[in-house]
Design a protein around this motif. Structure first.
Motif, PDB file in Angstrom:
ATOM      1  N   CYS A   1      29.372  17.172  21.786  1.00  0.00           N
ATOM      2  CA  CYS A   1      30.367  17.776  20.255  1.00  0.00           C
ATOM      3  C   CYS A   1      31.117  18.709  20.865  1.00  0.00           C
ATOM      4  O   CYS A   1      30.316  19.919  21.035  1.00  0.00           O
ATOM      5  CB  CYS A   1      29.681  17.452  18.925  1.00  0.00           C
TER       6      CYS A   1
ATOM      7  N   VAL B   1      31.832  13.433  20.761  1.00  0.00           N
ATOM      8  CA  VAL B   1      32.178  13.110  19.468  1.00  0.00           C
ATOM      9  C   VAL B   1      33.479  14.782  19.367  1.00  0.00           C
ATOM     10  O   VAL B   1      33.218  15.608  19.886  1.00  0.00           O
ATOM     11  CB  VAL B   1      31.505  13.638  18.207  1.00  0.00           C
TER      12      VAL B   1
ATOM     13  N   TYR C   1      31.020  18.751  12.164  1.00  0.00           N
ATOM     14  CA  TYR C   1      29.727  17.301  12.357  1.00  0.00           C
ATOM     15  C   TYR C   1      28.631  17.077  12.492  1.00  0.00           C
ATOM     16  O   TYR C   1      28.241  16.311  11.719  1.00  0.00           O
ATOM     17  CB  TYR C   1      29.743  16.707  14.259  1.00  0.00           C
TER      18      TYR C   1
END
Length: 389
Positions: free
Chosen positions: A239, A258, A265
């Motif tokens: 992420c 991501v 998140y």
């Protein structure tokens, strides 16, 4: 046997006869724990391991014998002056191994097939089998699947431990409890509770989806850590809020990539008690809101990269955000064990080593000259229970 589900599922699909040897009980120092398995097919092909090499030859012969005779057996391998080198178990431990044939035309084949299919695709399932008790019950499988997501409907089960309704009912309940905890363990049912004339002991192998490792920060060190995480069996997510860095080309082995602010998140994604969070950004605008949230989650590990000066500054900022001293004590920073690491690969190794040590209760110190156990028992006592039917 679920630890070699991928290969065994393929054997089932190919219609092969095979026998599986599964470690059901361990005492003292032993290389592998309950659930470790070795299997042999009708052509003599072998997969898996029950002892890291110590007693493999003897167990191989037992599997061949089980295939020929069609009967399940339990064998005990222990250390003594007479037999230590005969079978190779020189580590001082004792293991019991359940050896069971799984023929293509066996009545229980469908239950084994369903369990192996679930484990191979990363699903949740628990396989229960008797390993102490009447001979006719040895190795009979009972498969339990999880309850519904809302907890209102119990998961179905397949098979039987021998046709005794109360024994099956008890096994289903105990298996569901171990599956919910993601544990492999055993339970004992008294003679009266088992309704088969004698006490029985049942091993439950739990297969659960792989634990998550979330790596925050799409940096070069992260690419090496992704590879280490996959090697350890984690479902790895990278992420980062910067799309130019968080790309599939940079992280081909990651399960998920991501592009999002890390704290947002983390707020929206699912975590549990096995989740590992590795913060490699060492940038206050990312780290502080992320760690403020992470240190309040019931996850297995929270680590952050950075120099000692960065660590001290980050702790100061976290305290200003209201993070308590108890919460700060959960932070492993600077992340990793002291291996003298310099390259991304060496750093990833040091981080992975700290994660394993935290998970298994290890000290991180060299074994040479140490008097600590080589194989740590991380059970909390719940893995062996006496069930009441």
């Amino acid at each position: 046997m679920l630890d070699i589900a991928d290969d065994l599922h393929r054997w089932v699909e190919e219609g092969r006869d095979f026998a599986v040897a599964t470690v059901v009980s361990v005492g003292g120092s032993a290389p592998r724990g309950p659930g470790a398995a070795l299997a042999v097919d009708g052509e003599g092909t072998v997969i898996g391991s029950v002892s890291g090499g110590c007693v493999e030859a003897a167990v191989y012969d037992l599997c061949v014998q089980a295939l020929q005779e069609g009967e399940a057996v339990v064998e005990r391998f222990g250390y003594s002056d007479e037999d230590a080198f005969a079978v190779g178990l020189t580590c001082g431990g004792v293991i019991e191994v359940l050896v069971a044939p799984v023929a293509a035309d066996a009545p229980d084949r469908a239950v084994f097939a369903a369990a192996l299919s679930a484990a191979a695709r990363g699903g949740a399932a628990a396989l229960a089998r008797v390993f102490r008790g009447p001979a006719e019950l040895l190795g009979r499988p009972l498969l339990v699947t999880p309850a519904s997501s809302d907890g209102r409907r119990a998961g179905p089960y397949e098979g039987t431990l021998g046709g005794h309704r109360e024994l099956d009912r008890t096994a289903v309940g105990e298996s569901r409890a171990l599956l919910a905890a993601g544990r492999t363990g055993e339970f004992v049912v008294s003679a009266s509770g088992a309704h088969c004339g004698s006490e029985v002991t049942v091993l439950v192998e739990s297969s659960t989806p792989p634990p998550r490792m979330i790596v925050f920060g799409a940096v070069d060190f992260a690419a090496a850590l992704v590879r280490a995480g996959k090697f350890l069996g984690y479902h790895v997510t990278v992420c980062d809020a910067r799309p130019v860095f968080a790309t599939r080309a940079r992280f081909p082995e990651a399960d998920d990539i991501v592009i999002e602010w890390p704290h947002r998140y983390l707020r929206d994604t699912a975590t549990d008690s096995r989740t590992v969070l590795c913060v490699l950004t060492h940038d206050a605008k990312f780290d502080v809101p992320l760690l403020t949230a992470a240190l309040r989650l019931p996850v297995a590990f929270v680590g952050a990269m950075g120099s000692r000066r960065t660590h001290e500054d980050r702790n100061r900022r976290l305290r200003e955000e209201g993070v308590t001293e108890d919460e700060l004590s959960r932070l492993r920073s600077p992340i990793g064990l002291d291996l003298g690491a310099r390259t991304p690969e060496e750093t990833a190794l040091s981080i992975a080593a700290e994660i394993v040590a935290a998970r298994q209760g290890g000290t991180g110190r060299p074994l040479t000259g140490a008097r600590t156990p080589i194989h740590h028992d991380t059970s909390d006592g719940s893995a062996r229970r006496r069930a009441v039917a």
